[in-house]
Design a protein around this motif. Structure first.
Motif, PDB file in Angstrom:
ATOM      1  N   VAL A  75      -4.855 -51.570  35.389  1.00 23.35           N
ATOM      2  CA  VAL A  75      -5.025 -52.811  36.137  1.00 23.35           C
ATOM      3  C   VAL A  75      -5.332 -52.490  37.599  1.00 23.35           C
ATOM      4  O   VAL A  75      -4.612 -51.711  38.230  1.00 23.35           O
ATOM      5  N   THR A  76      -6.399 -53.098  38.137  1.00 19.38           N
ATOM      6  CA  THR A  76      -6.762 -52.913  39.538  1.00 19.38           C
ATOM      7  C   THR A  76      -7.270 -54.240  40.102  1.00 19.38           C
ATOM      8  O   THR A  76      -7.773 -55.080  39.357  1.00 19.38           O
ATOM      9  N   PRO A  77      -7.137 -54.441  41.421  1.00 18.56           N
ATOM     10  CA  PRO A  77      -7.733 -55.642  42.028  1.00 18.56           C
ATOM     11  C   PRO A  77      -9.246 -55.635  41.821  1.00 18.56           C
ATOM     12  O   PRO A  77      -9.888 -54.595  41.922  1.00 18.56           O
ATOM     13  N   MET A  78      -9.813 -56.796  41.540  1.00 11.05           N
ATOM     14  CA  MET A  78     -11.243 -56.899  41.261  1.00 11.05           C
ATOM     15  C   MET A  78     -12.024 -57.161  42.540  1.00 11.05           C
ATOM     16  O   MET A  78     -11.569 -57.874  43.432  1.00 11.05           O
ATOM     17  N   SER A  79     -13.193 -56.559  42.615  1.00  9.49           N
ATOM     18  CA  SER A  79     -14.123 -56.825  43.704  1.00  9.49           C
ATOM     19  C   SER A  79     -15.539 -56.681  43.165  1.00  9.49           C
ATOM     20  O   SER A  79     -15.750 -56.114  42.084  1.00  9.49           O
ATOM     21  N   ALA A  80     -16.513 -57.189  43.912  1.00 12.80           N
ATOM     22  CA  ALA A  80     -17.900 -57.088  43.471  1.00 12.80           C
ATOM     23  C   ALA A  80     -18.326 -55.633  43.341  1.00 12.80           C
ATOM     24  O   ALA A  80     -18.995 -55.245  42.382  1.00 12.80           O
ATOM     25  N   ILE A  81     -17.906 -54.819  44.306  1.00 12.03           N
ATOM     26  CA  ILE A  81     -18.289 -53.409  44.298  1.00 12.03           C
ATOM     27  C   ILE A  81     -17.672 -52.686  43.102  1.00 12.03           C
ATOM     28  O   ILE A  81     -18.345 -51.913  42.412  1.00 12.03           O
ATOM     29  N   SER A  82     -16.387 -52.950  42.841  1.00  7.76           N
ATOM     30  CA  SER A  82     -15.731 -52.271  41.721  1.00  7.76           C
ATOM     31  C   SER A  82     -16.352 -52.697  40.391  1.00  7.76           C
ATOM     32  O   SER A  82     -16.473 -51.890  39.467  1.00  7.76           O
ATOM     33  N   SER A  83     -16.779 -53.962  40.281  1.00  8.36           N
ATOM     34  CA  SER A  83     -17.409 -54.432  39.046  1.00  8.36           C
ATOM     35  C   SER A  83     -18.745 -53.739  38.817  1.00  8.36           C
ATOM     36  O   SER A  83     -19.067 -53.337  37.688  1.00  8.36           O
ATOM     37  N   ILE A  84     -19.530 -53.596  39.901  1.00  5.92           N
ATOM     38  CA  ILE A  84     -20.813 -52.900  39.790  1.00  5.92           C
ATOM     39  C   ILE A  84     -20.588 -51.439  39.407  1.00  5.92           C
ATOM     40  O   ILE A  84     -21.316 -50.873  38.575  1.00  5.92           O
ATOM     41  N   THR A  85     -19.570 -50.826  39.995  1.00  6.71           N
ATOM     42  CA  THR A  85     -19.249 -49.441  39.682  1.00  6.71           C
ATOM     43  C   THR A  85     -18.893 -49.283  38.205  1.00  6.71           C
ATOM     44  O   THR A  85     -19.305 -48.313  37.550  1.00  6.71           O
ATOM     45  N   LEU A  86     -18.139 -50.238  37.668  1.00 10.83           N
ATOM     46  CA  LEU A  86     -17.767 -50.178  36.261  1.00 10.83           C
ATOM     47  C   LEU A  86     -18.989 -50.321  35.354  1.00 10.83           C
ATOM     48  O   LEU A  86     -19.110 -49.633  34.345  1.00 10.83           O
ATOM     49  N   LEU A  87     -19.886 -51.223  35.728  1.00 13.17           N
ATOM     50  CA  LEU A  87     -21.110 -51.392  34.922  1.00 13.17           C
ATOM     51  C   LEU A  87     -21.927 -50.105  34.911  1.00 13.17           C
ATOM     52  O   LEU A  87     -22.487 -49.720  33.880  1.00 13.17           O
ATOM     53  N   ASN A  88     -21.978 -49.422  36.057  1.00 11.53           N
ATOM     54  CA  ASN A  88     -22.672 -48.132  36.115  1.00 11.53           C
ATOM     55  C   ASN A  88     -21.965 -47.092  35.260  1.00 11.53           C
ATOM     56  O   ASN A  88     -22.596 -46.280  34.584  1.00 11.53           O
ATOM     57  N   ALA A  89     -20.625 -47.119  35.302  1.00 11.00           N
ATOM     58  CA  ALA A  89     -19.857 -46.154  34.519  1.00 11.00           C
ATOM     59  C   ALA A  89     -20.075 -46.354  33.025  1.00 11.00           C
ATOM     60  O   ALA A  89     -20.068 -45.387  32.247  1.00 11.00           O
ATOM     61  N   PHE A  90     -20.269 -47.610  32.613  1.00 10.53           N
ATOM     62  CA  PHE A  90     -20.523 -47.912  31.209  1.00 10.53           C
ATOM     63  C   PHE A  90     -22.010 -47.799  30.853  1.00 10.53           C
ATOM     64  O   PHE A  90     -22.406 -48.090  29.722  1.00 10.53           O
ATOM     65  N   ALA A  91     -22.818 -47.392  31.849  1.00 10.05           N
ATOM     66  CA  ALA A  91     -24.262 -47.216  31.637  1.00 10.05           C
ATOM     67  C   ALA A  91     -24.939 -48.484  31.136  1.00 10.05           C
ATOM     68  O   ALA A  91     -25.798 -48.446  30.245  1.00 10.05           O
ATOM     69  N   VAL A  92     -24.551 -49.625  31.707  1.00  9.03           N
ATOM     70  CA  VAL A  92     -25.177 -50.892  31.348  1.00  9.03           C
ATOM     71  C   VAL A  92     -26.524 -50.999  32.067  1.00  9.03           C
ATOM     72  O   VAL A  92     -26.590 -50.922  33.293  1.00  9.03           O
TER      73      VAL A  92
END
Length: 218
Positions: A175-192
């Protein structure tokens, strides 16, 4: 156990093409519930065994509390109430709530203290939240209680985390606080690569789902 219709909701972000759950967007109430699982006896077990030695996602949940910045913790709440739990009762305080956080996690009015001297008016200019601190003017202990009164209409939030942000919950219960940057980072990590493949789905979390979740948690 008495039945209740109270539910919490989460928004899931699903990659339809890969048929996988990327992460969930969770409110304060959901995160408070997840962290409240640590007041079960396993909270003490994690402390003794270490989060790396725990089976399942409990170690990640424990680590999320450890790593949570104090900015997101409610005033009056303490991480130790979850990381080193002493209240192990599972009895819900209300049939209308899923949350089972121990009483110390509810924000309490903070106490402040003044100097006890009545002879030096300048002593009354100082206030501290440390009981017994020496007065800068006369050196006496500051032990006279001066209770803080919040602005009219301001209610203290209950629970553990602040409600000013939403939170990201991964499928391993990190669990982590959500932000626009962290969401984009996650999408990159999942190779979306194609945002059109993403689907948002809202799910309800009630007592039946909670029981099923806890069963598979460990």
């Amino acid at each position: 156990m008495a039945t209740t219709t109270t539910t919490l909701s989460m928004k899931l972000l699903i990659d339809r093409k890969a048929q996988r759950l990327l992460f969930a967007e969770a409110s304060k109430d959901v995160v408070d519930f997840l962290f409240s699982l640590l007041v079960l006896p396993v909270g003490t077990a994690v402390k003794l065994l270490g989060k790396e030695g725990m089976v399942g996602c409990v170690g990640n949940l424990y680590g999320s509390v450890e790593d949570l910045d104090a900015t997101y913790v409610q005033p009056g709440a303490a991480k130790d109430a979850l990381l080193r739990p002493t209240v192990l009762s599972l009895a819900a305080s209300s049939s209308s709530s899923l949350l089972r956080l121990p009483a110390p996690l509810s924000a309490q009015p903070k106490s402040f203290y003044r100097c006890t001297s009545i002879f030096n008016s300048s002593c009354r200019s100082y206030i501290t939240d440390a009981y017994g601190k020496a007065c800068p003017t006369c050196g006496n202990q500051m032990t006279a209680v001066a209770q803080y009164i919040p602005p009219a209409g301001q209610m203290a939030e209950k629970g553990f985390v602040q409600g000013v942000v939403t939170y990201t919950v991964m499928d391993d219960l990190t669990v982590t606080p959500m932000s626009a940057i962290s969401s984009i980072t996650l999408l990159n990590a999942f190779a979306v690569r194609d945002l059109g493949d993403l689907q948002e789905k809202t799910v309800q979390l009630g007592y039946n789902e909670v029981d099923h979740w806890i069963f598979h948690l460990f």
